[in-house]
Design a protein around this motif. Sequence first.
Motif, mmCIF file in Angstrom:
data_model
loop_
_atom_site.group_PDB
_atom_site.id
_atom_site.type_symbol
_atom_site.label_atom_id
_atom_site.label_comp_id
_atom_site.label_asym_id
_atom_site.label_seq_id
_atom_site.Cartn_x
_atom_site.Cartn_y
_atom_site.Cartn_z
ATOM 1 N N GLU A 39 77.832 -37.836 -64.465
ATOM 2 C CA GLU A 39 78.204 -36.628 -63.621
ATOM 3 C C GLU A 39 78.819 -35.105 -63.767
ATOM 4 O OE1 GLU A 39 75.366 -35.703 -62.011
ATOM 5 O OE2 GLU A 39 74.316 -37.817 -61.235
ATOM 6 N N PRO A 40 78.853 -34.302 -64.386
ATOM 7 C CA PRO A 40 76.878 -33.085 -64.175
ATOM 8 C C PRO A 40 77.019 -33.673 -65.104
ATOM 9 C CG PRO A 40 78.642 -32.152 -64.790
ATOM 10 C CD PRO A 40 79.229 -32.825 -64.402
ATOM 11 N N HIS A 41 75.078 -33.973 -65.405
ATOM 12 C CA HIS A 41 74.381 -33.998 -66.849
ATOM 13 C C HIS A 41 75.057 -33.288 -68.064
ATOM 14 C CE1 HIS A 41 72.429 -36.557 -64.310
ATOM 15 N NE2 HIS A 41 71.223 -35.467 -64.026
ATOM 16 N N ARG A 42 75.049 -33.865 -69.186
ATOM 17 C CA ARG A 42 76.154 -33.525 -70.273
ATOM 18 C C ARG A 42 74.048 -32.864 -70.766
ATOM 19 N NH1 ARG A 42 78.665 -38.095 -73.136
ATOM 20 N NH2 ARG A 42 80.051 -38.968 -71.615
ATOM 21 N N SER A 43 74.899 -31.697 -71.464
ATOM 22 C CA SER A 43 73.515 -31.135 -71.846
ATOM 23 C C SER A 43 72.926 -31.221 -73.486
ATOM 24 C CB SER A 43 73.906 -29.515 -73.348
ATOM 25 O OG SER A 43 75.134 -29.786 -74.062
ATOM 26 N N LEU A 44 72.074 -31.178 -74.308
ATOM 27 C CA LEU A 44 70.622 -32.089 -74.786
ATOM 28 C C LEU A 44 71.943 -32.117 -75.814
ATOM 29 C CD1 LEU A 44 68.449 -33.122 -75.741
ATOM 30 C CD2 LEU A 44 67.299 -30.814 -76.148
ATOM 31 N N GLU A 45 72.348 -30.625 -76.457
ATOM 32 C CA GLU A 45 73.183 -30.485 -78.246
ATOM 33 C C GLU A 45 74.450 -31.568 -77.934
ATOM 34 O OE1 GLU A 45 72.649 -28.165 -75.640
ATOM 35 O OE2 GLU A 45 71.544 -27.021 -77.415
ATOM 36 N N THR A 46 74.909 -31.634 -76.851
ATOM 37 C CA THR A 46 75.841 -33.164 -76.500
ATOM 38 C C THR A 46 75.071 -34.325 -76.803
ATOM 39 O OG1 THR A 46 77.774 -31.884 -75.259
ATOM 40 C CG2 THR A 46 77.776 -33.779 -75.600
ATOM 41 N N SER A 47 73.879 -35.157 -75.881
ATOM 42 C CA SER A 47 73.187 -36.129 -76.243
ATOM 43 C C SER A 47 73.084 -35.987 -78.100
ATOM 44 C CB SER A 47 72.755 -35.888 -74.887
ATOM 45 O OG SER A 47 73.153 -35.424 -73.820
ATOM 46 N N LEU A 48 72.654 -35.762 -77.941
ATOM 47 C CA LEU A 48 71.841 -35.159 -79.435
ATOM 48 C C LEU A 48 73.109 -35.904 -80.465
ATOM 49 C CD1 LEU A 48 69.168 -32.210 -79.431
ATOM 50 C CD2 LEU A 48 68.505 -35.347 -79.319
ATOM 51 N N LEU A 49 74.390 -35.016 -80.772
ATOM 52 C CA LEU A 49 74.889 -35.434 -81.285
ATOM 53 C C LEU A 49 75.683 -36.309 -81.302
ATOM 54 C CD1 LEU A 49 77.771 -34.081 -83.759
ATOM 55 C CD2 LEU A 49 78.828 -33.480 -81.146
ATOM 56 N N SER A 50 76.486 -37.521 -79.664
ATOM 57 C CA SER A 50 76.510 -38.634 -79.411
ATOM 58 C C SER A 50 75.320 -39.650 -80.005
ATOM 59 C CB SER A 50 76.415 -38.366 -77.582
ATOM 60 O OG SER A 50 77.062 -38.080 -77.537
ATOM 61 N N ALA A 51 74.353 -39.492 -80.095
ATOM 62 C CA ALA A 51 73.302 -40.527 -80.866
ATOM 63 C C ALA A 51 73.405 -40.414 -81.850
ATOM 64 C CB ALA A 51 71.845 -39.921 -80.161
ATOM 65 N N PHE A 52 73.428 -38.867 -82.582
ATOM 66 C CA PHE A 52 73.660 -39.511 -83.926
ATOM 67 C C PHE A 52 74.828 -40.623 -84.531
ATOM 68 C CE2 PHE A 52 75.229 -37.271 -87.842
ATOM 69 C CZ PHE A 52 74.166 -37.054 -88.493
ATOM 70 N N VAL A 53 75.762 -39.878 -83.770
ATOM 71 C CA VAL A 53 77.176 -40.358 -84.060
ATOM 72 C C VAL A 53 76.425 -41.939 -83.710
ATOM 73 C CG1 VAL A 53 79.497 -40.750 -83.730
ATOM 74 C CG2 VAL A 53 78.445 -38.915 -83.655
ATOM 75 N N ALA A 54 76.363 -42.312 -82.698
ATOM 76 C CA ALA A 54 75.837 -43.969 -82.588
ATOM 77 C C ALA A 54 75.217 -44.287 -83.217
ATOM 78 C CB ALA A 54 75.857 -44.247 -80.930
ATOM 79 N N LEU A 55 74.739 -44.190 -83.539
ATOM 80 C CA LEU A 55 73.435 -44.477 -84.250
ATOM 81 C C LEU A 55 74.008 -43.894 -86.372
ATOM 82 C CD1 LEU A 55 71.007 -46.611 -83.645
ATOM 83 C CD2 LEU A 55 69.860 -44.424 -83.756
ATOM 84 N N VAL A 56 74.215 -43.280 -86.800
ATOM 85 C CA VAL A 56 74.225 -42.936 -88.259
ATOM 86 C C VAL A 56 75.559 -42.628 -88.233
ATOM 87 C CG1 VAL A 56 73.225 -41.034 -89.583
ATOM 88 C CG2 VAL A 56 71.778 -41.599 -88.031
ATOM 89 N N ALA A 57 76.318 -42.027 -87.918
ATOM 90 C CA ALA A 57 77.550 -41.452 -88.300
ATOM 91 C C ALA A 57 78.166 -43.057 -87.922
ATOM 92 C CB ALA A 57 78.190 -40.769 -87.365
ATOM 93 N N LEU A 58 78.286 -43.475 -86.998
ATOM 94 C CA LEU A 58 78.876 -45.333 -87.561
ATOM 95 C C LEU A 58 78.466 -46.446 -88.209
ATOM 96 C CD1 LEU A 58 80.203 -45.451 -83.963
ATOM 97 C CD2 LEU A 58 82.004 -44.863 -85.341
#
Length: 365
Positions: free
Chosen positions: A205-224
Amino acid sequence: MPIISLDKGRALGAEIARAVWRSLQVGAAIAVVVVPFGYTITGADRDVLMGALAGLTVGIGLNLRMGARNGRSVGILIGSTVGAVTALIAGLIPGNPWGALVTPVLALSIGLTDGLGETRIQGYREALLESALLSGLLGAGLLFVPGGIVGTAGCLFLIGPNALYVGFFNQNQEGRRYSRPPLGLLFTWAVVFALITTLVTYEAEPHRSLETSLLSAFVALVALPIPTLLAARTLAIWIQPRLRLYVQLADYLRVMWVPIGGFAVGYLAILVIFASFFGMLERFVPGSFDGAAGAGVLDWIAFSFYSAIADPNSAIRAASGFSRFLVGTQLVFSIGWALVVFAAVMSAIQPQLDAISRRRTQERD
């Protein structure tokens, strides 16, 4: 290539029981190493648990993959190392480490078991089985820790993406060109990516932006996971021939186990007997030892141990002529016991050591 190595010459039930028993031995040995190390470097129970679970996943996975001959010793060594490093990293991550560490730990586990196995994973089907096995091991452990249900769910969701990565990178260039990844794995990857994006968007809270969420998902699922997987597999392939000396040492230790136990029993008997002599002397001739006021049986056994190895750091010290004579007598007995047992053991087990040496020579030829 079997994901779980079983001896075809034995009944299936008996071989499964042996594999389970070996896995329990590996798990106990890893826990003995990782848990004290974890509490030494971090005081958080969660960090220690994460390290222990990571070590158990790698160690038991290697044990099942490599079989009875090498799996136990290599699983203990590599699993303990991975567990200790994971506990250290978990201690550096603030908050809940499950979500941050599940992805790289699974990738690390798969890369190490693949690189240290006798053969590499071939095809997406074998990659899926390997990923399911290791994800199940880690997820099952996380079920029993506070807050670990999130990590367990993550392990299940990551089976497909990890299988996709392993199946893709274990093929050569021609295989990648002509063998397309299964649509089911691609669909699973997309679903997990969307799920991570959604969770990241609405967890704060507050909710994160879509760009930040996409980047976090990319790091968690691809970059790491992908670099971790490739680095772990490369390291495992490099270290595999260098583990042969350790595996040989494990064979020799198995032969020496009973003689070492016999030596320990006799040595303990010497310690206890002379501890009794020391305590009795101090009781009937007070002042024979300095620092012995109020000493109990454990204090005398500790003094007996230090005396047997000629270490002057004990809090109790011999103060009279007769007490020094007793200490010297114990030292002679201790050294004599070690020499006699060593000579007897070498004479008794030399044929077994020669057999191990001949077998290793035949394997190299």
